[in-house]
Design a protein around this motif. Structure first.
Motif, PDB file in Angstrom:
ATOM      1  N   PHE A 100      18.875 -78.389   9.573  1.00  0.00           N
ATOM      2  CA  PHE A 100      18.119 -79.162  10.569  1.00  0.00           C
ATOM      3  C   PHE A 100      17.870 -80.563  10.031  1.00  0.00           C
ATOM      4  O   PHE A 100      17.655 -80.745   8.823  1.00  0.00           O
ATOM      5  N   LEU A 101      17.900 -81.523  10.929  1.00  0.00           N
ATOM      6  CA  LEU A 101      17.569 -82.905  10.580  1.00  0.00           C
ATOM      7  C   LEU A 101      16.263 -83.259  11.287  1.00  0.00           C
ATOM      8  O   LEU A 101      16.132 -83.043  12.496  1.00  0.00           O
ATOM      9  N   TRP A 102      15.293 -83.821  10.518  1.00  0.00           N
ATOM     10  CA  TRP A 102      13.945 -84.065  11.038  1.00  0.00           C
ATOM     11  C   TRP A 102      13.530 -85.521  10.868  1.00  0.00           C
ATOM     12  O   TRP A 102      13.994 -86.215   9.961  1.00  0.00           O
ATOM     13  N   GLU A 135       9.741 -84.607  14.709  1.00  0.00           N
ATOM     14  CA  GLU A 135      10.725 -84.293  15.749  1.00  0.00           C
ATOM     15  C   GLU A 135      12.021 -83.771  15.127  1.00  0.00           C
ATOM     16  O   GLU A 135      12.487 -84.299  14.115  1.00  0.00           O
ATOM     17  N   LYS A 136      12.576 -82.718  15.754  1.00  0.00           N
ATOM     18  CA  LYS A 136      13.875 -82.193  15.328  1.00  0.00           C
ATOM     19  C   LYS A 136      14.963 -83.075  15.944  1.00  0.00           C
ATOM     20  O   LYS A 136      15.064 -83.186  17.166  1.00  0.00           O
ATOM     21  N   LEU A 137      15.766 -83.715  15.092  1.00  0.00           N
ATOM     22  CA  LEU A 137      16.780 -84.658  15.566  1.00  0.00           C
ATOM     23  C   LEU A 137      18.115 -83.964  15.842  1.00  0.00           C
ATOM     24  O   LEU A 137      18.738 -84.202  16.868  1.00  0.00           O
ATOM     25  N   PHE A 138      18.547 -83.117  14.909  1.00  0.00           N
ATOM     26  CA  PHE A 138      19.818 -82.405  15.073  1.00  0.00           C
ATOM     27  C   PHE A 138      19.729 -81.017  14.451  1.00  0.00           C
ATOM     28  O   PHE A 138      18.894 -80.748  13.578  1.00  0.00           O
ATOM     29  N   GLU A 139      20.637 -80.154  14.901  1.00  0.00           N
ATOM     30  CA  GLU A 139      20.754 -78.794  14.387  1.00  0.00           C
ATOM     31  C   GLU A 139      22.237 -78.581  14.066  1.00  0.00           C
ATOM     32  O   GLU A 139      23.091 -78.683  14.943  1.00  0.00           O
ATOM     33  N   PHE A 140      22.557 -78.335  12.791  1.00  0.00           N
ATOM     34  CA  PHE A 140      23.953 -78.205  12.374  1.00  0.00           C
ATOM     35  C   PHE A 140      24.319 -76.739  12.167  1.00  0.00           C
ATOM     36  O   PHE A 140      23.737 -76.074  11.295  1.00  0.00           O
ATOM     37  N   HIS A 141      25.264 -76.247  12.926  1.00  0.00           N
ATOM     38  CA  HIS A 141      25.759 -74.875  12.767  1.00  0.00           C
ATOM     39  C   HIS A 141      27.213 -74.928  12.300  1.00  0.00           C
ATOM     40  O   HIS A 141      28.029 -75.599  12.916  1.00  0.00           O
ATOM     41  N   GLY A 142      27.521 -74.226  11.226  1.00  0.00           N
ATOM     42  CA  GLY A 142      28.889 -74.230  10.714  1.00  0.00           C
ATOM     43  C   GLY A 142      29.087 -73.229   9.600  1.00  0.00           C
ATOM     44  O   GLY A 142      30.184 -72.725   9.382  1.00  0.00           O
ATOM     45  N   HIS A 143      28.006 -72.912   8.895  1.00  0.00           N
ATOM     46  CA  HIS A 143      28.077 -71.928   7.814  1.00  0.00           C
ATOM     47  C   HIS A 143      27.756 -70.530   8.344  1.00  0.00           C
ATOM     48  O   HIS A 143      26.944 -70.371   9.263  1.00  0.00           O
ATOM     49  N   THR A 144      28.389 -69.527   7.741  1.00  0.00           N
ATOM     50  CA  THR A 144      28.165 -68.139   8.168  1.00  0.00           C
ATOM     51  C   THR A 144      27.282 -67.370   7.189  1.00  0.00           C
ATOM     52  O   THR A 144      26.880 -66.244   7.472  1.00  0.00           O
ATOM     53  N   HIS A 145      26.993 -67.958   6.033  1.00  0.00           N
ATOM     54  CA  HIS A 145      26.116 -67.329   5.043  1.00  0.00           C
ATOM     55  C   HIS A 145      25.066 -68.350   4.597  1.00  0.00           C
ATOM     56  O   HIS A 145      25.059 -69.483   5.054  1.00  0.00           O
TER      57      HIS A 145
END
Length: 439
Positions: free
Chosen positions: A50-52, A58-68
């Motif tokens: 998460f980028l804050w 405020e939450k600026l971005f949410e990065f999804h890409g890792h599975t573990h």
């Protein structure tokens, strides 16, 4: 009865009287990394980044890409790059990948998936414009994520920590050993060479920090603190008496049948120009480089192990612990009585040559004239319900902490926030009155 210091409700010197709770993570939050003056990223066991905004929460971005779970994170900026490419971060995961994220666009830039084991640490060498990943081997990468060179398989335990040294060298903690590597850039390409192994530690090295261009420090699981010359990699000094009450007579001895290694484990080290600050078991120790000794200690700073420690301005320290607390300390000089005997021989420090009587007398006299210090508890931040893993200090914007309770808390200066709200209110009132006058 607990020997941990307590502080009352009236925490006059603690500015953090407001807090913002940031939710989003679904598992332990282990890492916080500063992007710039007002942004930071968080990561942990849920594999999400998460980028804050440190000003508003405020939450600026949410990065999804890792599975573990995420195992390491590092800022990856370049002062020469365009504004768009300045704010990048690297994340490594137990899924054996490393991903580069763009903090301006919120997108994944690139992914590397050729690792044979989990990457445990990441270090960016700005001057050489390369970055290193440490796992079962040490790999050197360029900005485009091309693998430039790598070591042969080191151990199954792998590299647990890295620190940059002068002359294009790095020190890698591999189990009980410190391995010095030199990066060589020739016309035919890059190479990484092992130049020395330092085998002075008796147990696994948990923490590693560079003090300056001349000195770096390592700390082990059984409480050994070793100071190294950063240029020739010789041992300058060592200390392993953190739990010995005879060394620190101000501290009340505790009656114990055995000494648990966890109570002397050096979990984290940080340094400034004058001192090295060590989180040792439940305690905090301040070692002065010029005086060549520990000048202050708080053996039971928390109820459980101290996980992270940082120096902030005004001679203050912040520490956080497995017990869920965050504490602010102030380093103060102790007023000594002329007749008070000062213990000599704190450590067998600096100078492993022949000791003579004159040198001993001179050292004794010097130590008698040295000021003594103590750590006073000036703030206790209670908000997390589980182990606080680490924190970031943002100056007047406050303090960000992350925890095993899945939460991030932004601690704010209550008086400052109140003034800002009043100012905003006055500005709105002024705007409204201007509008009414125009009407």
């Amino acid at each position: 009865k607990s020997s941990v210091q307590t502080i009352g409700e009236e925490q006059i010197q603690n500015p953090y009287t407001e807090l913002l709770v940031l939710k989003g993570h679904q598992d332990i939050v282990r890492f916080l990394v500063q992007i710039d003056d007002c942004r930071f990223a968080s990561a942990g066991d849920d594999g999400i980044v998460f980028l804050w905004d440190a000003r508003t929460g405020e939450k600026l971005f949410e990065f999804h890409g890792h599975t573990h779970k995420i195992t390491a994170i590092a800022p990856f900026s370049s002062p020469d790059a365009s504004e768009e490419k300045k704010s990048l971060i690297l994340t490594a995961s137990a899924d054996r990948t490393v991903i580069v994220w763009n903090c301006s666009s919120g997108r994944q830039v690139q992914k590397v998936s050729c690792f044979h084991s989990t990457v445990k640490c990441l270090t960016v060498l700005q001057r050489l414009d390369v970055w290193l990943s440490g796992g079962s081997d040490l790999c050197v990468w360029n900005r485009k994520l091309d693998l430039l060179c790598k070591t042969s398989h080191l151990t199954d335990a792998g590299v647990s920590a890295l620190v940059e040294l002068p002359k294009n060298c790095v020190a890698a903690a591999v189990g009980k050993e410190l391995i010095i590597f030199r990066l060589i850039h020739e016309s035919e390409g890059w190479n990484v060479l092992e130049v020395k192994r330092l085998v002075d530690h008796q147990d696994n090295i948990l923490s590693l920090v560079s003090v300056n261009d001349l000195t770096f420090v390592s700390g082990s699981h059984v409480g050994e603190l070793i100071f190294w010359d950063a240029l020739d990699w010789t041992k300058q000094a060592s200390e392993c008496n953190f739990w010995d009450s005879s060394v620190h007579p101000d501290v009340q001895p505790e009656i114990k049948l055995s000494q648990s290694p966890n109570e002397t484990s050096i979990q984290h080290l940080t340094a400034d120009e004058e001192c090295v600050f060590a989180a040792v078991g439940k305690g905090i120790y301040v070692y002065n480089l010029q005086m060549k000794r520990v000048i202050a200690c708080q053996r039971t700073a928390h109820e459980s192990s101290v996980l992270h420690i940082e120096k902030i301005p005004n001679r203050q320290l912040i520490s956080c612990s497995e017990d869920g607390s965050v504490r602010i300390w102030e380093l103060r000089e102790k007023q000594q009585l002329p007749a008070e005997p000062v213990p000599t021989g704190f450590f067998n420090m600096w100078g492993f040559g022949r000791a003579n009587k004159q040198a001993n007398q001179a050292a004794k006299k010097m130590q008698e004239n040295m000021p003594m210090y103590f750590l006073e508890l000036v703030g206790d931040l209670i908000g997390h319900s589980s182990a606080v893993q680490m924190f970031l200090y943002f100056g007047e914007l406050g303090l960000a902490t992350c925890s095993a309770d899945h939460l991030i808390i932004l601690w704010k200066d209550g008086e400052r926030e109140s003034r800002l709200r009043s100012l905003t209110l006055f500005q709105k009132l002024a705007q409204n009155s201007d509008l009414q006058l125009e009407l």
